[in-house]
Design a protein around this motif. Structure first.
Motif, PDB file in Angstrom:
ATOM      1  N   MET A   1      64.644  32.928  14.344  1.00  0.00           N
ATOM      2  CA  MET A   1      64.805  32.926  12.897  1.00  0.00           C
ATOM      3  C   MET A   1      66.205  33.405  12.498  1.00  0.00           C
ATOM      4  O   MET A   1      66.812  32.881  11.583  1.00  0.00           O
ATOM      5  N   ARG A   2      66.740  34.383  13.224  1.00  0.00           N
ATOM      6  CA  ARG A   2      68.035  34.952  12.863  1.00  0.00           C
ATOM      7  C   ARG A   2      69.221  34.230  13.503  1.00  0.00           C
ATOM      8  O   ARG A   2      70.285  34.144  12.912  1.00  0.00           O
ATOM      9  N   LEU A   3      69.038  33.748  14.736  1.00  0.00           N
ATOM     10  CA  LEU A   3      70.167  33.156  15.461  1.00  0.00           C
ATOM     11  C   LEU A   3      70.006  31.664  15.740  1.00  0.00           C
ATOM     12  O   LEU A   3      70.878  31.062  16.368  1.00  0.00           O
ATOM     13  N   GLY A   4      68.896  31.097  15.324  1.00  0.00           N
ATOM     14  CA  GLY A   4      68.670  29.672  15.524  1.00  0.00           C
ATOM     15  C   GLY A   4      68.292  29.330  16.959  1.00  0.00           C
ATOM     16  O   GLY A   4      68.017  30.203  17.777  1.00  0.00           O
ATOM     17  N   ALA A   5      68.305  28.031  17.239  1.00  0.00           N
ATOM     18  CA  ALA A   5      67.900  27.536  18.558  1.00  0.00           C
ATOM     19  C   ALA A   5      68.741  28.104  19.709  1.00  0.00           C
ATOM     20  O   ALA A   5      68.183  28.455  20.753  1.00  0.00           O
ATOM     21  N   PRO A   6      70.067  28.236  19.565  1.00  0.00           N
ATOM     22  CA  PRO A   6      70.842  28.811  20.683  1.00  0.00           C
ATOM     23  C   PRO A   6      70.422  30.248  21.014  1.00  0.00           C
ATOM     24  O   PRO A   6      70.331  30.621  22.185  1.00  0.00           O
ATOM     25  N   GLY A   7      70.154  31.059  20.001  1.00  0.00           N
ATOM     26  CA  GLY A   7      69.699  32.428  20.248  1.00  0.00           C
ATOM     27  C   GLY A   7      68.340  32.457  20.911  1.00  0.00           C
ATOM     28  O   GLY A   7      68.083  33.257  21.816  1.00  0.00           O
ATOM     29  N   ALA A   8      67.451  31.563  20.471  1.00  0.00           N
ATOM     30  CA  ALA A   8      66.118  31.482  21.083  1.00  0.00           C
ATOM     31  C   ALA A   8      66.222  31.083  22.549  1.00  0.00           C
ATOM     32  O   ALA A   8      65.483  31.595  23.395  1.00  0.00           O
ATOM     33  N   ARG A   9      67.159  30.158  22.862  1.00  0.00           N
ATOM     34  CA  ARG A   9      67.354  29.741  24.261  1.00  0.00           C
ATOM     35  C   ARG A   9      67.796  30.912  25.127  1.00  0.00           C
ATOM     36  O   ARG A   9      67.306  31.101  26.240  1.00  0.00           O
ATOM     37  N   VAL A  10      68.715  31.734  24.614  1.00  0.00           N
ATOM     38  CA  VAL A  10      69.184  32.901  25.372  1.00  0.00           C
ATOM     39  C   VAL A  10      68.031  33.875  25.574  1.00  0.00           C
ATOM     40  O   VAL A  10      67.870  34.441  26.663  1.00  0.00           O
ATOM     41  N   CYS A  11      67.217  34.064  24.549  1.00  0.00           N
ATOM     42  CA  CYS A  11      66.073  34.966  24.651  1.00  0.00           C
ATOM     43  C   CYS A  11      65.073  34.452  25.697  1.00  0.00           C
ATOM     44  O   CYS A  11      64.597  35.217  26.535  1.00  0.00           O
ATOM     45  N   ARG A  12      64.768  33.147  25.674  1.00  0.00           N
ATOM     46  CA  ARG A  12      63.855  32.573  26.677  1.00  0.00           C
ATOM     47  C   ARG A  12      64.436  32.710  28.075  1.00  0.00           C
ATOM     48  O   ARG A  12      63.735  33.014  29.033  1.00  0.00           O
ATOM     49  N   LEU A  13      65.743  32.484  28.191  1.00  0.00           N
ATOM     50  CA  LEU A  13      66.409  32.624  29.485  1.00  0.00           C
ATOM     51  C   LEU A  13      66.238  34.047  30.011  1.00  0.00           C
ATOM     52  O   LEU A  13      65.843  34.252  31.160  1.00  0.00           O
ATOM     53  N   ALA A  14      66.516  35.044  29.172  1.00  0.00           N
ATOM     54  CA  ALA A  14      66.406  36.451  29.592  1.00  0.00           C
ATOM     55  C   ALA A  14      64.971  36.823  29.957  1.00  0.00           C
ATOM     56  O   ALA A  14      64.749  37.685  30.803  1.00  0.00           O
ATOM     57  N   ARG A  15      64.003  36.166  29.333  1.00  0.00           N
ATOM     58  CA  ARG A  15      62.589  36.429  29.617  1.00  0.00           C
ATOM     59  C   ARG A  15      62.101  35.688  30.865  1.00  0.00           C
ATOM     60  O   ARG A  15      60.958  35.825  31.264  1.00  0.00           O
ATOM     61  N   GLY A  16      62.958  34.848  31.443  1.00  0.00           N
ATOM     62  CA  GLY A  16      62.552  34.058  32.602  1.00  0.00           C
ATOM     63  C   GLY A  16      61.698  32.874  32.208  1.00  0.00           C
ATOM     64  O   GLY A  16      60.955  32.340  33.025  1.00  0.00           O
ATOM     65  N   GLU A  17      61.793  32.443  30.951  1.00  0.00           N
ATOM     66  CA  GLU A  17      60.953  31.359  30.433  1.00  0.00           C
ATOM     67  C   GLU A  17      61.760  30.094  30.164  1.00  0.00           C
ATOM     68  O   GLU A  17      61.405  29.287  29.317  1.00  0.00           O
TER      69      GLU A  17
END
Length: 162
Positions: free
Chosen positions: A119-135
Motif C-alpha cells: 500500500m505504501r511502496l507499491g508493487a516494487p516494495g511488495a516484491r522486496v518484502c516477498r523476497l525477504a520473506r522467502g516467498e
C-alpha cells in the motif's frame, strides 16, 4: 556449457542447475565451485549463487562471492535475514523508504506486513518484502531461457522406445 537452459542479462547469467546432479553428485556447492573455477580459468571474476529464484540468487551474489541458498522459503528467508537492505534492491527510493522505517536487514523487512508495504511502496516494495520473506515467485522475476545463436539441435524419431 554447464546447462542448456540459460538466460543472459548484462553482467549476469542465470541457468537452471536442476539436471546437473549426475555430473556433480556432491551437490549444489560443487556446481557453484565448478562455475567459479571455470570463470577463473577464463580470466573472469565471478560471483556465483544457487537459489530457488532469480531475485534470491541476485541478492546472494551481491552478499557473497559464493552462495548456495537452501531450497524452500525457509532456507531463503534464513539466508536473507542478515543481508543489509541495501543489497535487497537496486532501487534507491525503496532503500531510502526502508531505512526511514528503521529496517536495516532482510529479517526486519520480512517482519513487515506485506499488504501494508504494498500500500505504501507499491508493487516494487511488495516484491522486496516477498523476497525477504522467502516467498519469491516466478511471477516476480521469471526465468526466461534463450537458446544461444550458435546452438545446434538435432532430433530423430524412432519406431520404438529407447
Amino acid at each position: 556449457a554447464f546447462a542448456p537452459r540459460v538466460e543472459r542479462e548484462p553482467e549476469r547469467v542465470f541457468f537452471d542447475v536442476e539436471d546437473l546432479g549426475r555430473l556433480y553428485p556432491n551437490g549444489e556447492a560443487a556446481v557453484a565451485q565448478a562455475v567459479q573455477a571455470q570463470a577463473a580459468r577464463l580470466g573472469l571474476e565471478a560471483r556465483v549463487a544457487i537459489a530457488g529464484g532469480k531475485g534470491t540468487a541476485r541478492v546472494a551474489t551481491r552478499a557473497r562471492e559464493l552462495g548456495v541458498v537452501p531450497a524452500g522459503a525457509g532456507g531463503a528467508r534464513a539466508f536473507l535475514a542478515a543481508v543489509p537492505v541495501e543489497l535487497l534492491t537496486p532501487d534507491a527510493e525503496l532503500r531510502a523508504a526502508f531505512r526511514r522505517w528503521g529496517t536495516r536487514a532482510g529479517a526486519q523487512v520480512a517482519a513487515l506486513p506485506p499488504d501494508a508495504v504494498a500500500m505504501r511502496l507499491g508493487a516494487p516494495g511488495a516484491r522486496v518484502c516477498r523476497l525477504a520473506r522467502g516467498e519469491e515467485t516466478d511471477d516476480d522475476e521469471p526465468f526466461v531461457p534463450q537458446l544461444s545463436e550458435d546452438a545446434l539441435e538435432e532430433a530423430i524419431e524412432r519406431d520404438y522406445r529407447v
